[in-house]
Design a protein around this motif. Structure first.
Motif, PDB file in Angstrom:
ATOM      1  N   ALA A 145       0.846  -1.198   0.000  1.00 20.75           N
ATOM      2  CA  ALA A 145       0.000   0.000   0.000  1.00 20.75           C
ATOM      3  C   ALA A 145       0.882   1.250   0.000  1.00 20.75           C
ATOM      4  O   ALA A 145       1.976   1.236   0.541  1.00 20.75           O
ATOM      5  N   SER A 147       0.417   3.917   1.667  1.00 24.92           N
ATOM      6  CA  SER A 147       0.530   4.478   3.009  1.00 24.92           C
ATOM      7  C   SER A 147       0.626   3.323   4.000  1.00 24.92           C
ATOM      8  O   SER A 147      -0.239   2.453   4.028  1.00 24.92           O
ATOM      9  N   GLU A 389      -4.796   6.720  -2.313  1.00 22.38           N
ATOM     10  CA  GLU A 389      -4.680   5.470  -1.544  1.00 22.38           C
ATOM     11  C   GLU A 389      -5.556   4.344  -2.075  1.00 22.38           C
ATOM     12  O   GLU A 389      -5.234   3.178  -1.921  1.00 22.38           O
ATOM     13  N   ARG A 390      -6.722   4.703  -2.660  1.00 24.80           N
ATOM     14  CA  ARG A 390      -7.607   3.630  -3.142  1.00 24.80           C
ATOM     15  C   ARG A 390      -8.652   4.190  -4.098  1.00 24.80           C
ATOM     16  O   ARG A 390      -8.749   5.411  -4.277  1.00 24.80           O
ATOM     17  N   GLY A 400      -7.814  10.087  -2.119  1.00 25.00           N
ATOM     18  CA  GLY A 400      -6.461  10.369  -1.618  1.00 25.00           C
ATOM     19  C   GLY A 400      -6.544  11.152  -0.321  1.00 25.00           C
ATOM     20  O   GLY A 400      -7.627  11.569   0.096  1.00 25.00           O
ATOM     21  N   LYS A 401      -5.393  11.333   0.317  1.00 27.26           N
ATOM     22  CA  LYS A 401      -5.369  12.101   1.565  1.00 27.26           C
ATOM     23  C   LYS A 401      -4.595  13.386   1.356  1.00 27.26           C
ATOM     24  O   LYS A 401      -3.506  13.402   0.752  1.00 27.26           O
ATOM     25  N   SER A 407      -9.917  13.268   3.565  1.00 19.87           N
ATOM     26  CA  SER A 407     -10.153  12.407   2.405  1.00 19.87           C
ATOM     27  C   SER A 407     -10.584  13.275   1.238  1.00 19.87           C
ATOM     28  O   SER A 407     -11.529  14.060   1.365  1.00 19.87           O
ATOM     29  N   ILE A 415      -3.407   4.682  -7.991  1.00 16.69           N
ATOM     30  CA  ILE A 415      -3.103   4.446  -6.579  1.00 16.69           C
ATOM     31  C   ILE A 415      -1.584   4.549  -6.385  1.00 16.69           C
ATOM     32  O   ILE A 415      -0.816   3.978  -7.152  1.00 16.69           O
TER      33      ILE A 415
END
Ligand code: SAM
Ligand code: SF4
Length: 441
Positions: A145, A147, A389-390, A400-401, A407, A415
């Motif tokens: 991942a 993160s 991220e997903r 994403g962050k 979020s 990703i």
């Protein structure tokens, strides 16, 4: 009676990010044993990685055990891991006969042996807190991942009067510098672009660097900042008393350290903080927030609050609301006090009635919700980088962050990408981002 060794496993983690990290490491250990990951409905072994922090969290595990015992595809081997395992080791097999194996948070590196015991029909309970670190016995990291979590510190010596952590996770221990650096390198090699350093009191981390110098969390963050490929660093959870000037300074000058700080105060009344054994008061907490903001003006402040601690009066609770107004949170967690057996607060006089707690929690959460929305709205029109991220719920959408841990939903992107977006709109839980025209072109 012996049974067939499990060929597949499923890990379900409850509670904090440290449990999510432990769950990932258990999964890696099972994979190293040749088992394959499967869904909870078909896995031969289901590991429930539990949380004991509040009664509600602890009770969830028993309803899950009941469901698994009646599973349509047949009852799997059931393992109870984590803090409920540590705190209730003796009671679990009595209360839930379907459980085959119990393993505490400091002993899960010994899961393969325990599984073999359960297969052979022997008692499989291990809640030791061994002197040797479980981390040394676990297989290497295999990130994936973008993160990743990395536990650097475990346990707690602070003994807040409401909290089970010092009993379930044991004394405060910092993982060695080299172990942390090696794990971080492995995560980055595996594709991680962001690492969140974890600990019950992560800012109490201390270790010796490769030159033998004693370093705090800020030193570790500065060394990680130099790792090629690692773009973002975060850490959680911090205790106000371990918030050093060095760590505050790192927020001013370490570019990869994200502008986000989770720093729980728990309550706004000094009398309650004293009864909680927090060892800080409201004024010192607010001064700390001021210093952090002076170092990094845009920092997002998160926190934890407990309402209904024994003896909390209406006036004490009003002081909690006053602190929240003074801090101005980007987000925060709030909980009703939950008495935990064995902690000093559980037997204190003047426990608060459930309906009073409900009403206080509602008022606190309404205020925190307003602040979160205001914080999110204040980012509209701003351009920032997000780490994807997903996938989102809609076709082609990604989540994403932001640097402030919001979020952000956007159309497109891959990703693991860090992309620049302009915040177009904001709700309480998420933001909509758009690629700035020059980036989209
Ligand atoms: N070490 C961190 C600190 O002291 O700020 C917090 C770690 S604790 C696992 C996470 C949060 O759970 C605490 O900050 C507290 O707000 C909450 N908590 C712990 N014990 C609780 C209890 N008995 N009832 C309600 N909330 C509790
Ligand atoms: Fe629990 Fe945090 Fe207090 Fe330690 S400092 S006892 S983990 S609330």
């Amino acid at each position: 009676m012996s049974r067939t060794p499990p060929k597949s496993f499923h890990v379900k983690s409850f509670g904090c990010q440290m449990n999510v990290y432990d769950g990932a490491r258990m999964a890696e250990l099972m994979q190293a044993e040749g088992m394959i990951e499967a869904g909870a409905d078909e896995a031969d072994l289901v590991l429930l990685n539990t949380c004991h922090i509040r009664e509600k969290a602890a009770e969830k595990v028993y309803s899950d055990i009941g469901r698994l015992a009646r599973r349509e595809s047949g009852k799997p081997m059931i393992a109870v891991a984590g803090c409920v395992a540590q705190a209730e080791a003796a009671e679990i097999p009595k209360r839930a006969k379907a459980v085959d194996l119990v393993v505490g948070p400091q002993a899960y590196h010994r899961l393969p042996g325990l599984i073999a015991d359960a297969v052979a029909g022997r008692q499989a309970v291990d809640t030791d807190m061994p002197a040797a670190s479980k981390f040394d016995a676990l297989p290497g990291r295999r990130a994936g991942a973008p993160s990743a979590f990395l536990t650097v510190q475990e346990g707690c010596d602070k003994f807040c009067t409401y909290c089970v952590v010092p009993y379930t996770r044991g004394a405060e221990v910092s993982r060695p510098w080299s172990a942390v650096m090696d794990e971080a390198r492995a995560l980055v090699d595996g594709g991680a672009r962001e690492i969140t350093l974890l600990g019950q009191n992560v800012n109490a981390w201390e270790g010796e660097d490769e030159k033998g110098r004693t370093r705090g969390l800020d030193g570790l963050i500065r060394a990680l900042d130099a790792l090629p490929g690692l773009k973002r660093i975060r850490y959680t959870t911090s205790h106000p008393n371990d918030m050093t000037q060095g760590l505050i300074a790192a927020h001013a000058d370490v570019e990869s350290l994200m502008p986000f700080l989770h720093l729980p105060v728990q309550a706004g009344s000094d009398r309650i903080l004293k009864a909680m054994n927090r060892a800080h008061d409201v004024a010192s907490y607010l001064r700390l927030i001021e210093r952090v903001r002076a170092a990094r003006p845009d920092i997002a402040i998160s926190g934890d609050y407990i309402v209904g601690f024994p003896g909390e009066s209406d006036a004490d609770f009003e002081q909690t609301l006053a602190v929240v107004r003074k801090v101005g949170h980007a987000q925060a967690f709030s909980f009703k006090y939950s008495p935990r057996a064995g902690t000093p607060a559980a037997t204190m006089a003047d426990q608060i009635a459930p309906q009073v707690m409900d009403e206080r929690l509602q008022r606190l959460q309404a205020l925190l919700g307003e602040q979160q929305l205001a914080f999110n709205r204040a980012t509209i029109g701003r351009t920032c980088e997000i780490l994807i991220e997903r996938s989102g719920k809609l076709p082609g959408q990604k989540l994403g962050k932001s640097p402030w841990l919001q979020s952000v939903l956007i159309d497109g992107g891959e990703i693991g990408d860090l992309v620049e977006v302009e915040i177009a709109s904001a709700g309480p839980q998420s933001l909509i981002g758009e690629r700035p025209r020059r980036a989209a072109a």
